[in-house]
Motif scaffolding. Structure first.
Motif, mmCIF file in Angstrom:
data_model
loop_
_atom_site.group_PDB
_atom_site.id
_atom_site.type_symbol
_atom_site.label_atom_id
_atom_site.label_comp_id
_atom_site.label_asym_id
_atom_site.label_seq_id
_atom_site.Cartn_x
_atom_site.Cartn_y
_atom_site.Cartn_z
ATOM 1 N N PHE A 210 0.805 -1.224 0.000
ATOM 2 C CA PHE A 210 0.000 0.000 0.000
ATOM 3 C C PHE A 210 0.839 1.276 0.000
ATOM 4 N N LEU A 211 2.164 1.136 -0.007
ATOM 5 C CA LEU A 211 3.040 2.298 0.086
ATOM 6 C C LEU A 211 2.935 3.151 -1.178
ATOM 7 N N LYS A 212 2.482 4.408 -1.004
ATOM 8 C CA LYS A 212 2.283 5.320 -2.130
ATOM 9 C C LYS A 212 3.211 6.534 -2.083
ATOM 10 N N PHE A 213 3.700 6.853 -0.880
ATOM 11 C CA PHE A 213 4.573 8.025 -0.722
ATOM 12 C C PHE A 213 5.765 7.618 0.130
ATOM 13 N N LEU A 214 6.960 7.777 -0.411
ATOM 14 C CA LEU A 214 8.192 7.452 0.295
ATOM 15 C C LEU A 214 9.186 8.583 0.091
ATOM 16 N N SER A 215 9.641 9.199 1.195
ATOM 17 C CA SER A 215 10.634 10.268 1.102
ATOM 18 C C SER A 215 11.768 9.993 2.070
ATOM 19 N N LEU A 216 12.961 9.800 1.510
ATOM 20 C CA LEU A 216 14.161 9.514 2.301
ATOM 21 C C LEU A 216 15.277 10.504 2.004
ATOM 22 N N GLN A 217 15.002 11.504 1.172
ATOM 23 C CA GLN A 217 16.051 12.419 0.738
ATOM 24 C C GLN A 217 16.570 13.253 1.918
ATOM 25 N N GLY A 218 17.781 13.792 1.766
ATOM 26 C CA GLY A 218 18.349 14.636 2.810
ATOM 27 C C GLY A 218 18.935 13.857 3.969
ATOM 28 N N ASN A 219 19.308 12.591 3.727
ATOM 29 C CA ASN A 219 20.004 11.782 4.718
ATOM 30 C C ASN A 219 21.373 11.396 4.163
ATOM 31 N N ASP A 220 22.053 10.475 4.813
ATOM 32 C CA ASP A 220 23.348 9.988 4.331
ATOM 33 C C ASP A 220 23.250 8.517 3.957
ATOM 34 N N LEU A 221 22.169 8.177 3.287
ATOM 35 C CA LEU A 221 21.918 6.785 2.923
ATOM 36 C C LEU A 221 22.751 6.378 1.709
ATOM 37 N N VAL A 222 23.062 5.090 1.656
ATOM 38 C CA VAL A 222 23.824 4.544 0.537
ATOM 39 C C VAL A 222 22.913 4.491 -0.695
ATOM 40 N N THR A 223 23.430 4.991 -1.804
ATOM 41 C CA THR A 223 22.679 4.938 -3.066
ATOM 42 C C THR A 223 23.462 4.073 -4.051
ATOM 43 N N PRO A 224 22.839 3.557 -5.107
ATOM 44 C CA PRO A 224 21.449 3.775 -5.499
ATOM 45 C C PRO A 224 20.491 2.949 -4.643
ATOM 46 N N PRO A 225 19.196 3.267 -4.716
ATOM 47 C CA PRO A 225 18.202 2.495 -3.978
ATOM 48 C C PRO A 225 17.996 1.130 -4.621
ATOM 49 N N PRO A 226 17.296 0.230 -3.945
ATOM 50 C CA PRO A 226 17.019 -1.086 -4.548
ATOM 51 C C PRO A 226 16.360 -0.947 -5.916
ATOM 52 N N LYS A 227 16.751 -1.795 -6.821
ATOM 53 C CA LYS A 227 16.255 -1.735 -8.194
ATOM 54 C C LYS A 227 14.734 -1.866 -8.236
ATOM 55 N N GLY A 228 14.111 -0.958 -8.954
ATOM 56 C CA GLY A 228 12.665 -1.011 -9.136
ATOM 57 C C GLY A 228 11.864 -0.344 -8.036
ATOM 58 N N LEU A 229 12.541 0.212 -7.037
ATOM 59 C CA LEU A 229 11.817 0.771 -5.894
ATOM 60 C C LEU A 229 10.849 1.866 -6.308
ATOM 61 N N CYS A 230 11.332 2.802 -7.102
ATOM 62 C CA CYS A 230 10.515 3.969 -7.421
ATOM 63 C C CYS A 230 9.588 3.758 -8.611
ATOM 64 N N THR A 231 9.580 2.562 -9.169
ATOM 65 C CA THR A 231 8.663 2.309 -10.269
ATOM 66 C C THR A 231 7.278 1.923 -9.774
ATOM 67 N N GLN A 232 7.175 1.498 -8.537
ATOM 68 C CA GLN A 232 5.881 1.051 -8.021
ATOM 69 C C GLN A 232 5.303 1.967 -6.944
ATOM 70 N N ILE A 233 6.026 3.046 -6.599
ATOM 71 C CA ILE A 233 5.561 3.987 -5.575
ATOM 72 C C ILE A 233 5.256 5.311 -6.279
ATOM 73 N N GLU A 234 4.060 5.825 -6.073
ATOM 74 C CA GLU A 234 3.605 7.005 -6.820
ATOM 75 C C GLU A 234 4.516 8.211 -6.612
ATOM 76 N N THR A 235 4.852 8.501 -5.341
ATOM 77 C CA THR A 235 5.773 9.599 -5.040
ATOM 78 C C THR A 235 6.956 9.009 -4.298
ATOM 79 N N CYS A 236 8.129 9.062 -4.933
ATOM 80 C CA CYS A 236 9.307 8.382 -4.396
ATOM 81 C C CYS A 236 10.495 9.339 -4.463
#
Length: 238
Positions: A210-236
């Motif tokens: 059910f996840l539709k909005f995910l915001s993680l920007q502005g941190n020190d997270l390792v990139t890139p994100p998992p493959k395909g993550l932002c293709t299934q979340i409306e706002t990523c």
């Protein structure tokens, strides 16, 4: 529409059989009068969107029938009184956009077993985010963004599995890795942006249906994100 001005009269306490007091969206100033505690039948108290100042009265904790408390969009300061943990029937508590300080004691949280929505964003709250929120069987919204929490996040926040919105963004000092939040199976909105979080972006986000909005920007997270993550979340935003 006309706006009510002035202060809340102490005579309001004489309305001891009233179930709902709605004074929202006016120009009411001054403090919340202690006489309000005499309104023993009160179930809904709407004082939001005014110009109230001072502190949240300890005596509000004696309004045992209160289910809906809205104090947002005022100029209230000080801490959230621990006496509010006595409000066993409380379902909604909004106090966002004030000047509140201090922490949210775990002692509050265990008393709020009927709580569904807690919105305290845009204040100056500090301390930790209690894992006991995860024990509340009806909690669907926990919005604490734009505060000053300096803590890590516990995976226990998702213990009940009822949360649909978790917003801890713009606190700047929330640190550590993103915990296992996969038990938040109903989550539609997750905002952890603009903090000090580190580590990998978890792959379990891919399996949260059910996840539709995910915001993680502005941190020190390792990139890139998992493959395909932002293709299934409306706002990523990662």
């Amino acid at each position: 529409l006309n706006k009510i001005e002035g202060s809340i009269p102490k005579e309001v306490g004489n309305l001891n059989k009233l179930h709902t007091l709605g004074l929202l969206s006016n120009k009411i100033q001054g403090t919340i009068p202690p006489e309000i505690v005499k309104m023993k039948s009160l179930r809904k108290l709407y004082l939001d969107v005014n110009q109230l100042n001072g502190t949240i009265p300890q005596l509000l904790g004696q309004l045992s029938e209160l289910m809906d408390l809205r104090l947002d969009n005022n100029q209230l300061s000080g801490t959230i009184p621990l006496s509010l943990s006595n409000l066993k029937k409380l379902e909604t508590f909004y106090a966002y956009k004030n000047r509140l300080t201090g922490d949210i004691s775990s002692n509050f949280v265990v008393g709020w077993e009927r709580l569904e929505k807690l919105e305290l964003f845009d204040n100056k709250l500090t301390g930790t985010i209690s894992p006991y929120f995860g024990l509340l069987p009806n909690l669907v919204t926990l919005d604490l963004h734009d505060n000053q929490f300096n803590t890590t996040i516990s995976s226990q926040l998702c213990a009940s599995g009822t949360l649909t919105k978790l917003d801890l963004g713009n606190n700047n000092k929330i640190r550590g890795q993103i915990p296992n939040l996969s038990d938040c199976i109903r989550l539609t909105t997750l905002d952890l942006s603009n903090n000090a979080m580190t580590g990998m972006i978890p792959t379990y986000f891919l399996t949260m249906p059910f996840l539709k909005f995910l915001s993680l920007q502005g941190n020190d997270l390792v990139t890139p994100p998992p493959k395909g993550l932002c293709t299934q979340i409306e706002t990523c935003n990662v």
